[in-house]
Write a protein that holds these residues in place. Sequence first.
Motif, PDB file in Angstrom:
ATOM      1  N   ASN A 191       0.907  -1.264  -0.140  1.00 22.01           N
ATOM      2  CA  ASN A 191       0.127   0.073   0.070  1.00 22.01           C
ATOM      3  C   ASN A 191       1.025   1.209  -0.097  1.00 22.01           C
ATOM      4  N   GLU A 193       0.257   4.328   0.157  1.00 20.44           N
ATOM      5  CA  GLU A 193      -0.130   5.401   1.429  1.00 20.44           C
ATOM      6  C   GLU A 193       0.253   4.929   2.685  1.00 20.44           C
ATOM      7  N   VAL A 194       0.403   3.969   2.660  1.00 24.98           N
ATOM      8  CA  VAL A 194       0.886   3.274   4.201  1.00 24.98           C
ATOM      9  C   VAL A 194       2.378   3.437   4.011  1.00 24.98           C
ATOM     10  N   ARG A 196       4.216   5.461   2.537  1.00 24.51           N
ATOM     11  CA  ARG A 196       4.386   6.910   2.565  1.00 24.51           C
ATOM     12  C   ARG A 196       4.399   7.480   4.084  1.00 24.51           C
ATOM     13  N   ARG A 197       3.190   7.139   4.739  1.00 24.95           N
ATOM     14  CA  ARG A 197       2.935   7.584   6.019  1.00 24.95           C
ATOM     15  C   ARG A 197       4.203   6.998   7.075  1.00 24.95           C
ATOM     16  N   ALA A 229       1.225   4.051  10.781  1.00 23.73           N
ATOM     17  CA  ALA A 229       0.560   4.087   9.419  1.00 23.73           C
ATOM     18  C   ALA A 229      -0.511   3.030   9.231  1.00 23.73           C
ATOM     19  N   THR A 230      -0.379   1.753   9.599  1.00 20.00           N
ATOM     20  CA  THR A 230      -1.545   1.083   9.127  1.00 20.00           C
ATOM     21  C   THR A 230      -2.733   1.290   9.766  1.00 20.00           C
ATOM     22  N   ARG A 231      -2.631   1.798  11.023  1.00 22.15           N
ATOM     23  CA  ARG A 231      -3.931   2.078  12.049  1.00 22.15           C
ATOM     24  C   ARG A 231      -4.539   3.253  11.332  1.00 22.15           C
ATOM     25  N   GLU A 232      -3.836   4.267  11.087  1.00 25.77           N
ATOM     26  CA  GLU A 232      -4.140   5.527  10.372  1.00 25.77           C
ATOM     27  C   GLU A 232      -5.119   5.278   9.174  1.00 25.77           C
ATOM     28  N   ASN A 233      -4.470   4.189   8.074  1.00 23.18           N
ATOM     29  CA  ASN A 233      -5.015   3.896   6.903  1.00 23.18           C
ATOM     30  C   ASN A 233      -6.124   2.802   7.055  1.00 23.18           C
ATOM     31  N   GLY A 234      -6.618   2.230   8.089  1.00 21.60           N
ATOM     32  CA  GLY A 234      -7.417   1.140   8.167  1.00 21.60           C
ATOM     33  C   GLY A 234      -6.713  -0.150   7.755  1.00 21.60           C
ATOM     34  N   VAL A 235      -5.658  -0.425   7.422  1.00 21.06           N
ATOM     35  CA  VAL A 235      -5.156  -1.566   7.084  1.00 21.06           C
ATOM     36  C   VAL A 235      -4.762  -2.592   8.113  1.00 21.06           C
TER      37      VAL A 235
END
Length: 300
Positions: A191, A193-194, A196-197, A229-235
């Motif tokens: 992912n 976005e993950v 990047r974060r 990062a995974t929590r922020e993006n709901g992964v």
Amino acid sequence: MAHRIAGLKHISNALATPDQLSNSSSSIDGVPSELETSIRCAGAQLTQDAGVLLYLSQDIIAQAVVIFTRFWLGADGGSLRIYSAKDVSAAALYLSAKLSFQPTSPRSVLNAYNFLLSPQASPLWFVNPQGTPSQPPATDYYILSEGSYQAGRLVLLRIESVILRTLGFDTHVALPHTIALTYLQTLGVNNSEVSRRILEHLNAALLSPQLIYVTHQPNALAVAAIYLATRENGVKLVDGEWWEVFDVDREELGFLVVGMQSTEGFLRKEKETWKGRTIPLVTEEVDAEIERRRMMEEGE
């Protein structure tokens, strides 16, 4: 600095001891802890911005910030009343670039710092509280004369040697960025976005007031950035305490997550605390700030 994990020297760092964290040379010289924290953070930001201005890669910049941070640790480290933070920042960046595939010249480094430290031209809030000028200032404000360059070059090279002696010539810095992306692939996450974060969290953590880059190993920093990062993006990651697979326990993970999350709030508070004032980055300014605080306490 504490010894690295045996057999993992290339991906681990020498960490600061509790005594080094609680007894810095600056504190022994009478620099208040909150002032020391503010100057160290500003110096790290200065290093980051100078590296960007010089088109250096982020890994070189991050290594420079870690070296800058290490320099001030412990009673045997540098004191803010003896060495100017701006000079140590420049020398740390110059040294890190020299040891990399992307060396840069003393003149380039000094020109970048002269611009960033110009009260009229600097875009840095802790140097120029009025903010970035709407019109580019005259180059006279930040272009070094030949005489200033020669004097600055001597200081740069002298402080470089001081850093090397202070660190025992140990300039090794293992960074968590590549480790984090490798761990992410291991967890089966693809992912952008993950990813990047994760990198954003790791870069922001270089400014952490808890100094987490010198208190925790890169694998732990990588795991904490993945967790955030995974929590922020709901992964959703694998069930169970997956971080233990990467040799990180729950307590360490919790501390690092809180530390990374608090950095943004700390920087906002710093801007409010120093609103309208510059953060002292040279020894004379540090002495003046300490005297100003003393006079305020005594009601003079």
